[in-house]
Design an enzyme around this catalytic site. Structure first.
Site, PDB file in Angstrom:
ATOM      1  N   GLU A 182      -6.568  13.336 -15.814  1.00  0.00           N
ATOM      2  CA  GLU A 182      -6.230  12.661 -17.075  1.00  0.00           C
ATOM      3  C   GLU A 182      -4.968  13.292 -17.662  1.00  0.00           C
ATOM      4  O   GLU A 182      -4.882  14.519 -17.759  1.00  0.00           O
ATOM      5  CB  GLU A 182      -7.395  12.839 -18.057  1.00  0.00           C
TER       6      GLU A 182
ATOM      7  N   ARG B 215       8.946   3.771 -28.601  1.00  0.00           N
ATOM      8  CA  ARG B 215       7.686   3.865 -29.331  1.00  0.00           C
ATOM      9  C   ARG B 215       7.461   5.282 -29.880  1.00  0.00           C
ATOM     10  O   ARG B 215       7.371   6.238 -29.110  1.00  0.00           O
ATOM     11  CB  ARG B 215       6.562   3.524 -28.344  1.00  0.00           C
TER      12      ARG B 215
ATOM     13  N   PRO C 289      -2.233   0.854 -21.910  1.00  0.00           N
ATOM     14  CA  PRO C 289      -1.579  -0.008 -22.893  1.00  0.00           C
ATOM     15  C   PRO C 289      -0.477   0.672 -23.693  1.00  0.00           C
ATOM     16  O   PRO C 289      -0.605   1.842 -24.072  1.00  0.00           O
ATOM     17  CB  PRO C 289      -2.734  -0.412 -23.827  1.00  0.00           C
ATOM     18  N   ASN C 290       0.564  -0.092 -23.902  1.00  0.00           N
ATOM     19  CA  ASN C 290       1.713   0.290 -24.746  1.00  0.00           C
ATOM     20  C   ASN C 290       2.614   1.349 -24.136  1.00  0.00           C
ATOM     21  O   ASN C 290       3.637   1.704 -24.720  1.00  0.00           O
ATOM     22  CB  ASN C 290       1.241   0.736 -26.146  1.00  0.00           C
TER      23      ASN C 290
ATOM     24  N   ALA D  44      -4.652   4.383 -25.245  1.00  0.00           N
ATOM     25  CA  ALA D  44      -5.743   4.268 -26.220  1.00  0.00           C
ATOM     26  C   ALA D  44      -7.109   4.009 -25.571  1.00  0.00           C
ATOM     27  O   ALA D  44      -8.145   4.333 -26.166  1.00  0.00           O
ATOM     28  CB  ALA D  44      -5.420   3.160 -27.216  1.00  0.00           C
TER      29      ALA D  44
ATOM     30  N   TYR E 230       5.987  10.647 -28.408  1.00  0.00           N
ATOM     31  CA  TYR E 230       6.052  10.295 -26.990  1.00  0.00           C
ATOM     32  C   TYR E 230       7.416  10.524 -26.333  1.00  0.00           C
ATOM     33  O   TYR E 230       7.587  10.215 -25.159  1.00  0.00           O
ATOM     34  CB  TYR E 230       5.626   8.833 -26.812  1.00  0.00           C
TER      35      TYR E 230
ATOM     36  N   ARG F 211      -4.021  15.646 -32.913  1.00  0.00           N
ATOM     37  CA  ARG F 211      -3.660  14.425 -33.643  1.00  0.00           C
ATOM     38  C   ARG F 211      -4.864  13.877 -34.425  1.00  0.00           C
ATOM     39  O   ARG F 211      -5.766  14.619 -34.779  1.00  0.00           O
ATOM     40  CB  ARG F 211      -3.081  13.411 -32.645  1.00  0.00           C
TER      41      ARG F 211
ATOM     42  N   ASP G 280     -16.861   4.402 -16.682  1.00  0.00           N
ATOM     43  CA  ASP G 280     -17.773   3.980 -15.611  1.00  0.00           C
ATOM     44  C   ASP G 280     -17.019   3.690 -14.313  1.00  0.00           C
ATOM     45  O   ASP G 280     -17.517   3.989 -13.223  1.00  0.00           O
ATOM     46  CB  ASP G 280     -18.566   2.742 -16.044  1.00  0.00           C
TER      47      ASP G 280
ATOM     48  N   HIS H 199      -1.752  12.989 -20.835  1.00  0.00           N
ATOM     49  CA  HIS H 199      -1.187  12.386 -22.045  1.00  0.00           C
ATOM     50  C   HIS H 199       0.128  13.074 -22.353  1.00  0.00           C
ATOM     51  O   HIS H 199       0.255  14.291 -22.150  1.00  0.00           O
ATOM     52  CB  HIS H 199      -2.137  12.573 -23.239  1.00  0.00           C
TER      53      HIS H 199
ATOM     54  N   ASN I 236      -2.746   8.039 -17.217  1.00  0.00           N
ATOM     55  CA  ASN I 236      -2.533   8.057 -18.663  1.00  0.00           C
ATOM     56  C   ASN I 236      -3.114   6.738 -19.173  1.00  0.00           C
ATOM     57  O   ASN I 236      -2.470   5.685 -19.094  1.00  0.00           O
ATOM     58  CB  ASN I 236      -1.055   8.176 -19.041  1.00  0.00           C
TER      59      ASN I 236
ATOM     60  N   HIS J  91      -9.870   6.660 -25.501  1.00  0.00           N
ATOM     61  CA  HIS J  91     -10.756   6.935 -26.638  1.00  0.00           C
ATOM     62  C   HIS J  91     -11.768   5.821 -26.886  1.00  0.00           C
ATOM     63  O   HIS J  91     -12.637   5.955 -27.736  1.00  0.00           O
ATOM     64  CB  HIS J  91      -9.918   7.127 -27.906  1.00  0.00           C
TER      65      HIS J  91
HETATM   66  C1  DQA Z   1      -1.335   8.826 -25.174  1.00  0.00           C
HETATM   67  C2  DQA Z   1      -2.235   9.279 -26.325  1.00  0.00           C
HETATM   68  C3  DQA Z   1      -3.144   8.166 -26.782  1.00  0.00           C
HETATM   69  O1  DQA Z   1      -3.956   8.590 -27.881  1.00  0.00           O
HETATM   70  C4  DQA Z   1      -2.340   6.964 -27.241  1.00  0.00           C
HETATM   71  O2  DQA Z   1      -3.186   5.896 -27.591  1.00  0.00           O
HETATM   72  C5  DQA Z   1      -1.331   6.533 -26.232  1.00  0.00           C
HETATM   73  C6  DQA Z   1      -0.567   7.568 -25.530  1.00  0.00           C
HETATM   74  C7  DQA Z   1      -0.311   9.909 -24.782  1.00  0.00           C
HETATM   75  O3  DQA Z   1       0.263   9.784 -23.697  1.00  0.00           O
HETATM   76  O4  DQA Z   1      -0.059  10.821 -25.553  1.00  0.00           O
HETATM   77  O5  DQA Z   1      -1.083   5.361 -26.034  1.00  0.00           O
HETATM   78  O6  DQA Z   1      -2.152   8.571 -24.043  1.00  0.00           O
END
Ligand code: DQA
Length: 154
Positions: A97, A18, A10-11, A76, A23, A106, A86, A99, A73, A79
């Protein structure tokens, strides 16, 4: 040969505009273009996707096979989502994983990853290079023989 999948949660469609201090200023499209260039040069297939819908991501993961490699990636959902953990635990695909930001430096709620324990590793805090380094690893993981031959020839 399997395929490399890069799934974004997401996002991440908002990258570039953003919170650039966390980022960066590159759009997801620009990151994708760079990754596709690297994948093409290594003669591997890279399928790059983004979704804001958790169930869609779960369905994508369920469709992966043991021969594939997943760079994730999860934004959110990293977390918050036991369902995502699962899903990763339920398939055989190796997952890395990633980021852009250093989640460990953070807010407290970002410092815990629910998916870390079901991934082979984690790359975070390196901005766009979290993606490119993950892809380098994935290419070697997918093509171990070719990668070692190239190494020996250097
Ligand atoms: C993120 C870190 C996450 O905590 C956050 O919610 C994101 C981006 C990162 O790429 O740093 O959406 O995954």
């Amino acid at each position: 040969m399997g395929k490399i999948y890069v799934f974004n949660g997401p996002n991440l469609n908002l990258l570039g505009q953003r919170e650039p201090r966390h980022y960066g200023r590159q759009s997801l499209r620009q990151i994708e273009d760079e990754l596709q260039g690297m994948a093409k040069a290594a003669a591997v297939e890279c399928d790059f996707r983004q979704t804001n819908h958790e169930g869609v991501l779960l369905d994508w993961i369920a469709a992966l096979s043991e021969e594939d490699f997943l760079i994730l990636n999860a934004g959110a959902w990293t977390h918050t989502s036991i369902a995502l953990r699962d899903a990763l635990a339920g398939v055989k695909v190796p997952a890395l994983e990633i980021h852009l930001s250093n989640i460990h430096a953070r807010e407290e709620f970002r410092q815990h990853s629910l998916i870390a324990a079901v991934c082979i590793g984690q790359i975070c805090g390196l901005g766009k290079q979290s993606y490119t380094l993950a892809l380098r690893y994935a290419i070697d993981a997918l093509r171990p023989v070719a990668a070692h031959t190239e190494e020996a020839e250097r």
